[in-house]
Design a protein around this motif. Structure first.
Motif, PDB file in Angstrom:
ATOM      1  N   THR A 274       0.718 -14.673  -6.801  1.00 52.25           N
ATOM      2  CA  THR A 274      -0.149 -14.013  -7.778  1.00 52.25           C
ATOM      3  C   THR A 274      -0.779 -12.777  -7.138  1.00 52.25           C
ATOM      4  OG1 THR A 274      -2.148 -15.219  -7.134  1.00 52.25           O
ATOM      5  CG2 THR A 274      -0.727 -16.248  -8.807  1.00 52.25           C
ATOM      6  N   GLY A 275      -1.501 -12.025  -7.935  1.00 54.81           N
ATOM      7  CA  GLY A 275      -2.306 -10.936  -7.397  1.00 54.81           C
ATOM      8  C   GLY A 275      -3.549 -11.487  -6.714  1.00 54.81           C
ATOM      9  N   ARG A 276      -4.353 -10.619  -6.162  1.00 49.45           N
ATOM     10  CA  ARG A 276      -5.595 -11.015  -5.483  1.00 49.45           C
ATOM     11  C   ARG A 276      -6.528 -11.725  -6.459  1.00 49.45           C
ATOM     12  NH1 ARG A 276      -7.537  -8.531  -1.020  1.00 49.45           N
ATOM     13  NH2 ARG A 276      -6.331  -6.671  -1.434  1.00 49.45           N
ATOM     14  N   PHE A 277      -7.252 -12.747  -5.950  1.00 49.18           N
ATOM     15  CA  PHE A 277      -8.200 -13.478  -6.790  1.00 49.18           C
ATOM     16  C   PHE A 277      -9.378 -12.621  -7.215  1.00 49.18           C
ATOM     17  CE2 PHE A 277      -7.064 -17.903  -5.012  1.00 49.18           C
ATOM     18  CZ  PHE A 277      -6.048 -18.028  -5.941  1.00 49.18           C
ATOM     19  N   SER A 278      -9.873 -11.769  -6.315  1.00 44.78           N
ATOM     20  CA  SER A 278     -11.033 -10.937  -6.641  1.00 44.78           C
ATOM     21  C   SER A 278     -10.652  -9.468  -6.524  1.00 44.78           C
ATOM     22  CB  SER A 278     -12.198 -11.238  -5.696  1.00 44.78           C
ATOM     23  OG  SER A 278     -11.880 -10.807  -4.396  1.00 44.78           O
ATOM     24  N   GLU A 279     -11.428  -8.634  -7.126  1.00 45.84           N
ATOM     25  CA  GLU A 279     -11.174  -7.190  -7.100  1.00 45.84           C
ATOM     26  C   GLU A 279     -12.085  -6.493  -6.080  1.00 45.84           C
ATOM     27  OE1 GLU A 279      -8.688  -5.701  -8.629  1.00 45.84           O
ATOM     28  OE2 GLU A 279      -8.081  -7.622  -9.456  1.00 45.84           O
ATOM     29  N   ILE A 280     -12.455  -7.182  -5.006  1.00 50.89           N
ATOM     30  CA  ILE A 280     -13.338  -6.595  -3.993  1.00 50.89           C
ATOM     31  C   ILE A 280     -12.684  -5.383  -3.343  1.00 50.89           C
ATOM     32  CG2 ILE A 280     -14.450  -7.011  -1.759  1.00 50.89           C
ATOM     33  CD1 ILE A 280     -14.826  -9.925  -2.701  1.00 50.89           C
ATOM     34  N   ASP A 281     -11.419  -5.497  -2.976  1.00 54.47           N
ATOM     35  CA  ASP A 281     -10.712  -4.401  -2.319  1.00 54.47           C
ATOM     36  C   ASP A 281      -9.765  -3.763  -3.327  1.00 54.47           C
ATOM     37  OD1 ASP A 281      -9.505  -2.640  -0.647  1.00 54.47           O
ATOM     38  OD2 ASP A 281      -8.785  -4.117   0.786  1.00 54.47           O
ATOM     39  N   ILE A 282     -10.301  -2.888  -4.185  1.00 54.15           N
ATOM     40  CA  ILE A 282      -9.484  -2.294  -5.244  1.00 54.15           C
ATOM     41  C   ILE A 282      -8.507  -1.244  -4.707  1.00 54.15           C
ATOM     42  CG2 ILE A 282     -11.158  -2.749  -7.057  1.00 54.15           C
ATOM     43  CD1 ILE A 282     -12.012   0.205  -6.832  1.00 54.15           C
TER      44      ILE A 282
ATOM     45  N   ALA B 204       0.822  -1.199   0.000  1.00 51.84           N
ATOM     46  CA  ALA B 204       0.000   0.000   0.000  1.00 51.84           C
ATOM     47  C   ALA B 204       0.862   1.258   0.000  1.00 51.84           C
ATOM     48  CB  ALA B 204      -0.929   0.010   1.211  1.00 51.84           C
ATOM     49  N   GLU B 205       2.021   1.208   0.657  1.00 52.83           N
ATOM     50  CA  GLU B 205       2.935   2.344   0.690  1.00 52.83           C
ATOM     51  C   GLU B 205       4.313   1.865   0.247  1.00 52.83           C
ATOM     52  OE1 GLU B 205       2.947   4.147   4.529  1.00 52.83           O
ATOM     53  OE2 GLU B 205       0.798   3.930   4.743  1.00 52.83           O
ATOM     54  N   SER B 206       5.092   2.751  -0.297  1.00 48.89           N
ATOM     55  CA  SER B 206       6.428   2.384  -0.755  1.00 48.89           C
ATOM     56  C   SER B 206       7.248   1.790   0.372  1.00 48.89           C
ATOM     57  CB  SER B 206       7.148   3.614  -1.309  1.00 48.89           C
ATOM     58  OG  SER B 206       6.453   4.135  -2.404  1.00 48.89           O
ATOM     59  N   TYR B 207       7.895   0.681   0.100  1.00 46.78           N
ATOM     60  CA  TYR B 207       8.807  -0.005   1.004  1.00 46.78           C
ATOM     61  C   TYR B 207       8.157  -0.534   2.273  1.00 46.78           C
ATOM     62  CZ  TYR B 207      12.134   2.068  -2.136  1.00 46.78           C
ATOM     63  OH  TYR B 207      12.801   2.444  -3.265  1.00 46.78           O
ATOM     64  N   VAL B 208       6.837  -0.599   2.314  1.00 48.65           N
ATOM     65  CA  VAL B 208       6.142  -1.234   3.433  1.00 48.65           C
ATOM     66  C   VAL B 208       5.501  -2.499   2.891  1.00 48.65           C
ATOM     67  CG1 VAL B 208       4.286  -1.017   5.120  1.00 48.65           C
ATOM     68  CG2 VAL B 208       5.704   0.959   4.573  1.00 48.65           C
ATOM     69  N   TRP B 209       5.962  -3.659   3.368  1.00 46.99           N
ATOM     70  CA  TRP B 209       5.495  -4.936   2.845  1.00 46.99           C
ATOM     71  C   TRP B 209       4.793  -5.709   3.936  1.00 46.99           C
ATOM     72  CZ3 TRP B 209       6.644  -6.736  -2.154  1.00 46.99           C
ATOM     73  CH2 TRP B 209       7.433  -5.870  -2.897  1.00 46.99           C
ATOM     74  N   ASP B 210       3.641  -6.235   3.604  1.00 49.04           N
ATOM     75  CA  ASP B 210       2.907  -7.080   4.532  1.00 49.04           C
ATOM     76  C   ASP B 210       2.377  -8.276   3.767  1.00 49.04           C
ATOM     77  OD1 ASP B 210       2.979  -5.414   6.873  1.00 49.04           O
ATOM     78  OD2 ASP B 210       1.577  -4.089   5.819  1.00 49.04           O
ATOM     79  N   PHE B 211       2.327  -9.417   4.443  1.00 53.37           N
ATOM     80  CA  PHE B 211       1.640 -10.555   3.873  1.00 53.37           C
ATOM     81  C   PHE B 211       0.190 -10.419   4.289  1.00 53.37           C
ATOM     82  CE2 PHE B 211       5.941 -12.035   3.618  1.00 53.37           C
ATOM     83  CZ  PHE B 211       5.941 -12.597   2.352  1.00 53.37           C
ATOM     84  N   ASN B 212      -0.670 -10.188   3.307  1.00 47.08           N
ATOM     85  CA  ASN B 212      -2.066  -9.861   3.528  1.00 47.08           C
ATOM     86  C   ASN B 212      -2.894 -11.130   3.684  1.00 47.08           C
ATOM     87  OD1 ASN B 212      -4.821  -9.024   2.899  1.00 47.08           O
ATOM     88  ND2 ASN B 212      -3.893  -7.085   2.291  1.00 47.08           N
ATOM     89  N   SER B 213      -4.010 -11.009   4.384  1.00 43.54           N
ATOM     90  CA  SER B 213      -4.858 -12.179   4.603  1.00 43.54           C
ATOM     91  C   SER B 213      -5.823 -12.453   3.446  1.00 43.54           C
ATOM     92  CB  SER B 213      -5.654 -12.003   5.896  1.00 43.54           C
ATOM     93  OG  SER B 213      -6.473 -10.865   5.786  1.00 43.54           O
ATOM     94  N   SER B 214      -5.883 -11.584   2.454  1.00 47.69           N
ATOM     95  CA  SER B 214      -6.730 -11.837   1.295  1.00 47.69           C
ATOM     96  C   SER B 214      -6.148 -12.980   0.472  1.00 47.69           C
ATOM     97  CB  SER B 214      -6.825 -10.588   0.428  1.00 47.69           C
ATOM     98  OG  SER B 214      -7.406  -9.542   1.165  1.00 47.69           O
TER      99      SER B 214
END
Length: 179
Positions: free
Chosen positions: A113-121, A62-72
């Motif tokens: 891969t990218g997110r499966f759905s585009e719910i949270d664009i 979401a922000e430059s150089y801030v990485w998180d493993f997301n639960s989506s």
């Protein structure tokens, strides 16, 4: 020259000869990022290749150089090359070699891969590649159950945002060997 060729051929045959105690394993896995399947193939008495795929968290930037493993939900594909270095020592101590148990040093590449759905664009998951070197251990928990842990360092590349990050690598998974 003939001796050198002969020694080289013996080395290659020894490197890729299969030891009886290592076995092919098709496994269902639960790890820190999600669930998946993998297939472990011995290529010599001390080397394994482990291919896998699964579904779980992805890489969020979401922000430059801030990485998180997301639960989506996103998919991942991995290939891991393992060098098992202590199987002889385990055997001498009377410890189990079942389910390819042993300590190892490995190199792993994992593609997200990218997110499966585009719910949270507004917070999309990005495509990324993680290359890591790690030390780990694999142990049989009895029957067809396995435990695997590794720690090391990795290089994460966000393909969509063109950012890179060097970071620690930690893995913890439980597997069930189907065959």
């Amino acid at each position: 020259m003939k001796k050198l060729i002969y020694l080289l051929m013996l080395f290659v045959l020894n490197l890729f000869s299969q030891e009886e105690s290592l076995e092919n394993q098709f496994k269902l896995e639960y790890n820190l990022l999600g669930v998946g399947v993998s297939y472990e193939i011995p290529i010599s008495e001390k080397f394994l290749i482990d291919f896998g795929a699964g579904v779980g968290g992805g890489v969020d930037n979401a922000e430059s150089y801030v990485w998180d493993f997301n639960s989506s939900l996103a998919a991942y594909f991995k290939g891991e090359f393992k060098y098992l270095y202590n199987r002889e020592k385990r055997l001498k101590k009377g410890k189990s070699l079942e389910n390819n148990a042993g300590n190892y040093i490995a190199f792993q590449t994992k593609y997200f891969t990218g997110r499966f759905s585009e719910i949270d664009i507004f917070n999309p998951l990005n495509r990324a590649i993680l290359n890591e070197f790690h030390w780990g251990l694999q142990r049989s928990l009895g029957g067809n159950w396995l435990f695997n842990f590794h720690i090391g360092f990795g290089f994460l590349r966000n393909i969509d945002e063109d950012y890179n990050l060097l970071s620690p690598a930690l893995g913890l998974k439980f597997s069930y060997k189907l065959f």
